[in-house]
Design a protein around this motif. Structure first.
Motif, PDB file in Angstrom:
ATOM      1  N   TRP A  68       0.984  -0.907   0.240  1.00 19.28           N
ATOM      2  CA  TRP A  68       0.277   0.571  -0.026  1.00 19.28           C
ATOM      3  C   TRP A  68       0.957   0.963   0.129  1.00 19.28           C
ATOM      4  CZ3 TRP A  68      -5.538  -0.596  -0.188  1.00 19.28           C
ATOM      5  CH2 TRP A  68      -5.840  -1.744  -0.018  1.00 19.28           C
ATOM      6  N   ALA A  69       0.739   2.389  -0.638  1.00 15.99           N
ATOM      7  CA  ALA A  69       1.080   3.378  -1.270  1.00 15.99           C
ATOM      8  C   ALA A  69       3.115   3.353  -1.153  1.00 15.99           C
ATOM      9  CB  ALA A  69       0.928   4.332   0.366  1.00 15.99           C
ATOM     10  N   GLY A  70       3.258   2.155  -1.529  1.00 14.09           N
ATOM     11  CA  GLY A  70       4.936   2.042  -1.715  1.00 14.09           C
ATOM     12  C   GLY A  70       5.631   1.184  -0.796  1.00 14.09           C
ATOM     13  N   VAL A  71       4.620   0.647   0.532  1.00 11.83           N
ATOM     14  CA  VAL A  71       5.266  -0.245   1.623  1.00 11.83           C
ATOM     15  C   VAL A  71       4.237  -1.626   1.864  1.00 11.83           C
ATOM     16  CG1 VAL A  71       6.567   2.203   2.373  1.00 11.83           C
ATOM     17  CG2 VAL A  71       4.304   1.834   2.727  1.00 11.83           C
ATOM     18  N   THR A  72       4.782  -2.651   2.919  1.00 12.01           N
ATOM     19  CA  THR A  72       4.165  -3.155   3.148  1.00 12.01           C
ATOM     20  C   THR A  72       2.958  -2.599   4.200  1.00 12.01           C
ATOM     21  OG1 THR A  72       5.401  -4.113   4.742  1.00 12.01           O
ATOM     22  CG2 THR A  72       5.804  -4.764   2.828  1.00 12.01           C
ATOM     23  N   ALA A  73       1.398  -3.460   4.458  1.00 15.48           N
ATOM     24  CA  ALA A  73       0.854  -3.134   5.587  1.00 15.48           C
ATOM     25  C   ALA A  73       1.534  -2.799   6.999  1.00 15.48           C
ATOM     26  CB  ALA A  73      -0.161  -4.425   5.770  1.00 15.48           C
ATOM     27  N   ARG A  74       2.733  -4.077   6.771  1.00 14.24           N
ATOM     28  CA  ARG A  74       3.102  -4.130   8.459  1.00 14.24           C
ATOM     29  C   ARG A  74       4.106  -3.105   8.930  1.00 14.24           C
ATOM     30  NH1 ARG A  74       5.528  -9.367   9.243  1.00 14.24           N
ATOM     31  NH2 ARG A  74       4.172 -10.449  10.564  1.00 14.24           N
ATOM     32  N   ALA A  75       4.567  -2.168   7.815  1.00 15.80           N
ATOM     33  CA  ALA A  75       5.217  -0.827   7.878  1.00 15.80           C
ATOM     34  C   ALA A  75       4.641   0.427   7.832  1.00 15.80           C
ATOM     35  CB  ALA A  75       6.335  -0.684   6.639  1.00 15.80           C
ATOM     36  N   ILE A  76       2.979   0.324   7.274  1.00 15.99           N
ATOM     37  CA  ILE A  76       2.125   0.984   7.852  1.00 15.99           C
ATOM     38  C   ILE A  76       1.148   0.894   8.650  1.00 15.99           C
ATOM     39  CG2 ILE A  76      -0.156   1.675   7.459  1.00 15.99           C
ATOM     40  CD1 ILE A  76       0.696   1.514   4.972  1.00 15.99           C
ATOM     41  N   GLN A  77       0.997  -0.457   9.876  1.00 15.23           N
ATOM     42  CA  GLN A  77       1.680  -0.612  11.094  1.00 15.23           C
ATOM     43  C   GLN A  77       2.093  -0.268  11.988  1.00 15.23           C
ATOM     44  OE1 GLN A  77       0.070  -4.861  11.446  1.00 15.23           O
ATOM     45  NE2 GLN A  77      -1.428  -4.350  10.067  1.00 15.23           N
ATOM     46  N   LYS A  78       2.531  -0.253  11.543  1.00 12.88           N
ATOM     47  CA  LYS A  78       4.267  -0.029  12.380  1.00 12.88           C
ATOM     48  C   LYS A  78       4.758   1.594  13.063  1.00 12.88           C
ATOM     49  CE  LYS A  78       9.135  -0.786  13.298  1.00 12.88           C
ATOM     50  NZ  LYS A  78      10.457  -1.650  12.442  1.00 12.88           N
ATOM     51  N   THR A  79       4.112   1.586  11.739  1.00 13.12           N
ATOM     52  CA  THR A  79       4.732   3.623  12.076  1.00 13.12           C
ATOM     53  C   THR A  79       3.387   3.916  12.857  1.00 13.12           C
ATOM     54  OG1 THR A  79       5.254   3.572   9.756  1.00 13.12           O
ATOM     55  CG2 THR A  79       3.780   6.020  10.606  1.00 13.12           C
ATOM     56  N   GLU A  80       1.691   3.547  12.733  1.00 14.45           N
ATOM     57  CA  GLU A  80       0.543   4.105  13.011  1.00 14.45           C
ATOM     58  C   GLU A  80       0.877   3.661  14.585  1.00 14.45           C
ATOM     59  OE1 GLU A  80      -1.997   5.667  11.695  1.00 14.45           O
ATOM     60  OE2 GLU A  80      -0.355   6.493  10.054  1.00 14.45           O
ATOM     61  N   ARG A  81       1.583   2.499  14.858  1.00 15.26           N
ATOM     62  CA  ARG A  81       1.819   2.274  16.300  1.00 15.26           C
ATOM     63  C   ARG A  81       2.398   3.612  16.881  1.00 15.26           C
ATOM     64  NH1 ARG A  81       1.604  -2.722  15.634  1.00 15.26           N
ATOM     65  NH2 ARG A  81       3.626  -2.985  14.787  1.00 15.26           N
ATOM     66  N   ALA A  82       4.143   3.020  16.500  1.00 12.66           N
ATOM     67  CA  ALA A  82       4.886   4.766  16.860  1.00 12.66           C
ATOM     68  C   ALA A  82       4.174   5.800  17.393  1.00 12.66           C
ATOM     69  CB  ALA A  82       6.457   4.500  16.257  1.00 12.66           C
ATOM     70  N   LYS A  83       3.483   6.379  16.099  1.00 13.37           N
ATOM     71  CA  LYS A  83       2.751   7.516  16.322  1.00 13.37           C
ATOM     72  C   LYS A  83       1.636   6.958  17.695  1.00 13.37           C
ATOM     73  CE  LYS A  83       1.733   8.706  11.811  1.00 13.37           C
ATOM     74  NZ  LYS A  83       1.189   8.672  10.594  1.00 13.37           N
ATOM     75  N   ARG A  84       1.213   6.482  18.032  1.00  7.53           N
ATOM     76  CA  ARG A  84       0.154   6.370  19.101  1.00  7.53           C
ATOM     77  C   ARG A  84       0.904   6.262  20.189  1.00  7.53           C
ATOM     78  NH1 ARG A  84      -2.467   2.430  15.940  1.00  7.53           N
ATOM     79  NH2 ARG A  84      -1.755   0.680  16.373  1.00  7.53           N
ATOM     80  N   GLU A  85       2.051   5.882  20.095  1.00  7.48           N
ATOM     81  CA  GLU A  85       2.740   5.793  21.478  1.00  7.48           C
ATOM     82  C   GLU A  85       3.551   7.048  21.742  1.00  7.48           C
ATOM     83  OE1 GLU A  85       5.581   2.332  20.635  1.00  7.48           O
ATOM     84  OE2 GLU A  85       3.836   0.882  21.219  1.00  7.48           O
ATOM     85  N   ARG A  86       3.238   7.789  20.687  1.00  6.65           N
ATOM     86  CA  ARG A  86       4.367   8.827  20.884  1.00  6.65           C
ATOM     87  C   ARG A  86       3.635  10.341  20.882  1.00  6.65           C
ATOM     88  NH1 ARG A  86       7.066   8.043  15.404  1.00  6.65           N
ATOM     89  NH2 ARG A  86       5.663   8.869  14.826  1.00  6.65           N
ATOM     90  N   ALA A  87       1.447  10.066  20.702  1.00  2.62           N
ATOM     91  CA  ALA A  87       1.144  10.755  21.259  1.00  2.62           C
ATOM     92  C   ALA A  87       0.954  10.376  22.863  1.00  2.62           C
ATOM     93  CB  ALA A  87      -0.025  10.588  20.492  1.00  2.62           C
ATOM     94  N   ALA A  88       0.906   9.244  23.122  1.00  2.46           N
ATOM     95  CA  ALA A  88      -0.051   8.692  24.066  1.00  2.46           C
ATOM     96  C   ALA A  88       1.270   9.398  25.727  1.00  2.46           C
ATOM     97  CB  ALA A  88       0.163   7.349  24.419  1.00  2.46           C
TER      98      ALA A  88
END
Length: 88
Positions: A68-88
């Motif tokens: 998706w968008a040139g990266v794996t779904a797993r990479a997107i999940q990892k990025t999103e998880r890191a964003k949530r952790e930084r926001a918490a």
């Protein structure tokens, strides 16, 4: 439980301009270890005018597999998880 309504099944407007819509969809879901197919899919994504919309869609809908968008779904999940952790 998902309720499959007409609006649920309607494609998102940005998909009309997606380059992947003009190629073999299987390319974006390569077998594990099929790096050549994955690389070809990523090349299509790199030239796509709706890459940002694609990435947002994959993140919003929790895609579990594919390119998706040139990266794996797993990479997107990892990025999103890191964003949530930084926001918490």
């Amino acid at each position: 439980m998902n309720v499959y309504t007409e609006s649920f099944l309607r494609p998102e407007p940005w998909t009309v301009d997606a380059l992947c819509a003009t190629t073999d969809a299987e390319m974006f879901f390569p077998e594990i270890g099929d790096n050549a197919t994955a690389a070809n899919a990523k090349k299509v994504c790199a030239a796509c005018p709706v890459i940002a919309e694609c990435r947002e869609y994959a993140a919003r809908t929790g895609q579990q597999s594919g390119i998706w968008a040139g990266v794996t779904a797993r990479a997107i999940q990892k990025t999103e998880r890191a964003k949530r952790e930084r926001a918490a």
